[in-house]
Design a protein around this motif. Structure first.
Motif, PDB file in Angstrom:
ATOM      1  N   VAL A 110      30.463  34.788  45.081  1.00  0.00           N
ATOM      2  CA  VAL A 110      31.110  34.730  43.789  1.00  0.00           C
ATOM      3  C   VAL A 110      31.539  33.208  43.622  1.00  0.00           C
ATOM      4  N   ALA A 111      31.186  32.893  42.361  1.00  0.00           N
ATOM      5  CA  ALA A 111      31.695  31.471  41.860  1.00  0.00           C
ATOM      6  C   ALA A 111      32.684  31.334  40.901  1.00  0.00           C
ATOM      7  N   THR A 112      33.431  30.306  40.683  1.00  0.00           N
ATOM      8  CA  THR A 112      34.064  29.975  39.708  1.00  0.00           C
ATOM      9  C   THR A 112      34.491  28.488  39.679  1.00  0.00           C
ATOM     10  N   GLY A 113      35.024  28.094  38.397  1.00  0.00           N
ATOM     11  CA  GLY A 113      35.091  26.772  38.111  1.00  0.00           C
ATOM     12  C   GLY A 113      36.684  26.172  37.887  1.00  0.00           C
ATOM     13  N   PRO A 134      45.775  23.595  38.619  1.00  0.00           N
ATOM     14  CA  PRO A 134      46.768  24.452  38.346  1.00  0.00           C
ATOM     15  C   PRO A 134      46.604  26.053  38.266  1.00  0.00           C
ATOM     16  N   ALA A 135      45.662  26.333  37.613  1.00  0.00           N
ATOM     17  CA  ALA A 135      45.197  27.575  37.289  1.00  0.00           C
ATOM     18  C   ALA A 135      43.626  27.831  37.146  1.00  0.00           C
ATOM     19  N   VAL A 136      43.062  28.503  38.079  1.00  0.00           N
ATOM     20  CA  VAL A 136      41.735  28.745  37.893  1.00  0.00           C
ATOM     21  C   VAL A 136      41.487  30.146  38.101  1.00  0.00           C
ATOM     22  N   PRO A 137      40.566  30.785  36.886  1.00  0.00           N
ATOM     23  CA  PRO A 137      40.463  32.096  36.692  1.00  0.00           C
ATOM     24  C   PRO A 137      39.383  32.633  37.917  1.00  0.00           C
ATOM     25  N   TRP A 138      39.659  33.665  38.435  1.00  0.00           N
ATOM     26  CA  TRP A 138      38.899  34.461  39.405  1.00  0.00           C
ATOM     27  C   TRP A 138      38.867  33.693  40.700  1.00  0.00           C
ATOM     28  N   LEU A 139      39.874  32.790  40.959  1.00  0.00           N
ATOM     29  CA  LEU A 139      39.633  32.075  42.317  1.00  0.00           C
ATOM     30  C   LEU A 139      40.119  33.065  43.116  1.00  0.00           C
ATOM     31  N   ARG A 140      40.892  33.930  43.258  1.00  0.00           N
ATOM     32  CA  ARG A 140      41.218  35.041  44.147  1.00  0.00           C
ATOM     33  C   ARG A 140      40.205  35.917  44.731  1.00  0.00           C
ATOM     34  N   GLU A 141      39.102  35.906  43.814  1.00  0.00           N
ATOM     35  CA  GLU A 141      37.696  36.542  44.172  1.00  0.00           C
ATOM     36  C   GLU A 141      36.619  35.973  44.676  1.00  0.00           C
ATOM     37  N   THR A 166      44.759  28.406  48.296  1.00  0.00           N
ATOM     38  CA  THR A 166      44.991  28.994  47.053  1.00  0.00           C
ATOM     39  C   THR A 166      46.310  30.011  46.889  1.00  0.00           C
ATOM     40  N   SER A 167      46.989  29.731  45.574  1.00  0.00           N
ATOM     41  CA  SER A 167      48.121  30.492  45.666  1.00  0.00           C
ATOM     42  C   SER A 167      47.993  31.395  44.046  1.00  0.00           C
ATOM     43  N   ALA A 168      48.272  32.534  44.405  1.00  0.00           N
ATOM     44  CA  ALA A 168      48.142  33.529  43.248  1.00  0.00           C
ATOM     45  C   ALA A 168      49.114  33.074  41.686  1.00  0.00           C
ATOM     46  N   VAL A 169      48.622  33.011  40.587  1.00  0.00           N
ATOM     47  CA  VAL A 169      49.276  32.673  39.571  1.00  0.00           C
ATOM     48  C   VAL A 169      48.849  33.886  38.399  1.00  0.00           C
ATOM     49  N   ALA A 177      43.704  34.996  38.902  1.00  0.00           N
ATOM     50  CA  ALA A 177      43.751  33.634  38.780  1.00  0.00           C
ATOM     51  C   ALA A 177      44.606  33.030  39.973  1.00  0.00           C
ATOM     52  N   ALA A 178      44.491  31.886  40.482  1.00  0.00           N
ATOM     53  CA  ALA A 178      45.093  31.189  41.465  1.00  0.00           C
ATOM     54  C   ALA A 178      45.181  29.445  41.161  1.00  0.00           C
ATOM     55  N   SER A 179      46.062  28.780  41.799  1.00  0.00           N
ATOM     56  CA  SER A 179      46.145  27.513  41.785  1.00  0.00           C
ATOM     57  C   SER A 179      45.226  26.874  42.866  1.00  0.00           C
ATOM     58  N   LEU A 180      44.769  25.728  42.765  1.00  0.00           N
ATOM     59  CA  LEU A 180      43.755  25.405  43.800  1.00  0.00           C
ATOM     60  C   LEU A 180      44.534  24.001  44.359  1.00  0.00           C
TER      61      LEU A 180
END
Length: 382
Positions: A110-113, A134-141, A166-169, A177-180
């Motif tokens: 699974v990719a995100t950007g 700061p906030a990347v959508p779907w990063l937790r997945e 990663t830290s959930a936001v 989403a999560a911060s990276l």
């Protein structure tokens, strides 16, 4: 311009509509929370709808994302297709495509950007990344995240690699989403000069298509509600104010759709598409915000219920309003481009370009089709 879908694109969109319609029900969406629906994700990938993006192009993806938006389906489909499948198809090396695309197509990856660039990420000479997004959508997945550094180079990072945290936001829409945070994280370069601008233009176009679907779904719910809900012995839909509000929302939705189609078609045809992608994104931001507000308002008191299905459209619409640049930011960027004489390069490096062979972004002078800033349609702007 020819926006008529090919037989393959139409078949893929029809299949997506069936799968989303069957599985993205209100109860399942509520149960998913901020995470993805594993059964729905499995159904999409098993049907080949992620891998199909390699063949149906950006216009085909816009059609598919309309169906996701219509159902507000809780899966990382848009992110994986844009930042994984299309980014690699257009800019990955032959070895990268052979290694990564099968896993993305099957759903094993699974990719995100981290788009657009919001934090500050730097790359060392040996390809180690340091910085934050700061906030990347779907990063937790995600298993992979596409990261632009401050110089505009693109890097693909595994989310389980050393130096990646990663830290959930929480975001407006429940997009997991999560911060990276990167501290000397290993990464591989994707594409060459111009790749970031191309992927950003493709992302803006694709998410405009997603917004068109979100708005269409919100409007469909409003039409159904006002046609069945009676006041003083007649349906709400017979009130002139309701009809005008719905008509404005319909015109806004069609404006989002047609500008997304035009930008996507131009990208697929290899034509300059920079200011077309910005125009599509501006309509998705400004008009999308109006439509989801109208959809909620037309539900009256029911629209204030956070558990009502129309509220998901409102949340998604507001998230998309700001995700890749809010209306004022996009308008400023578009105005600057037009002030330079309408000069823009193509959407990016050509598909399949090896990273060390990527050409410099070509500058192709093109007079804008409609001089000046795009105008919002008349009507209720609430």
């Amino acid at each position: 311009m020819d926006f008529r879908p090919t037989e393959e694109q139409a078949a893929a969109a029809g299949l997506a509509a069936q799968i989303f319609g069957d599985l993205a029900t209100h109860d399942r969406l509520a149960a998913a929370g901020t995470g993805s629906d594993a059964e729905l994700w499995k159904a999409l990938t098993a049907a080949g709808l992620t891998a199909a993006v390699e063949d149906v192009g950006l216009l085909g993806l816009v059609l598919l994302l309309e169906e996701q938006g219509r159902a507000t389906a809780q899966v990382p489909y848009a992110a994986t297709c844009v930042y994984g499948v299309l980014a690699l198809t257009r800019h990955g090396s032959a070895a990268q495509r052979a290694r990564l695309l099968p896993a993305l197509g099957s759903g094993d990856a699974v990719a995100t950007g981290a788009f657009p660039r919001r934090g500050r990420i730097t790359a060392s000479q040996d390809g180690l990344l340091t910085g934050t997004a700061p906030a990347v959508p779907w990063l937790r997945e995600a298993t992979h995240v596409l990261v632009p550094d401050e110089a505009g180079a693109l890097w693909l990072v595994r989310t389980d690699a050393p130096g990646v945290r990663t830290s959930a936001v929480e975001t407006t829409a429940p997009w997991s989403a999560a911060s990276l945070t990167l501290t000397g994280a290993a990464a591989e370069r994707i594409g060459g000069e111009g790749a970031y601008a191309d992927v950003l233009a493709v992302a803006r176009t694709a998410f405009a298509g997603l917004q068109a679907g979100v708005c269409a779904g919100s409007l469909a719910r409003a039409v159904e509600y006002t046609s069945t809900r009676e006041q003083f012995g007649r349906p709400l839909s017979t009130n002139q104010g309701v009809m005008l509000r719905a008509a404005d929302a319909y015109m806004d939705t069609e404006a989002i759709r047609v500008t997304a189609y035009e930008a996507a078609w131009r990208v697929d045809e290899g034509l300059p598409a920079g200011h077309h992608a910005l125009t599509a994104a501006w309509w998705a931001s400004e008009a999308g915000k109006r439509v989801v507000h109208a959809g909620q308002h037309l539900h009256g008191g029911m629209g204030a219920d956070l558990d009502h299905p129309v509220h998901r459209h409102f949340l998604w619409g507001r998230q998309l309003d700001a995700y890749l640049g809010c209306g004022s930011e996009l308008l400023a960027e578009l105005g600057a481009l037009l002030a330079e004489g309408g000069s823009e390069g193509p959407s990016g490096a050509q598909p399949g370009t090896e990273p060390d062979e990527a050409p410099e972004a070509r500058e192709v002078a093109e007079a804008p089709e409609e001089p000046g800033e795009p105008e919002a349609p008349e009507g209720d702007a609430a």
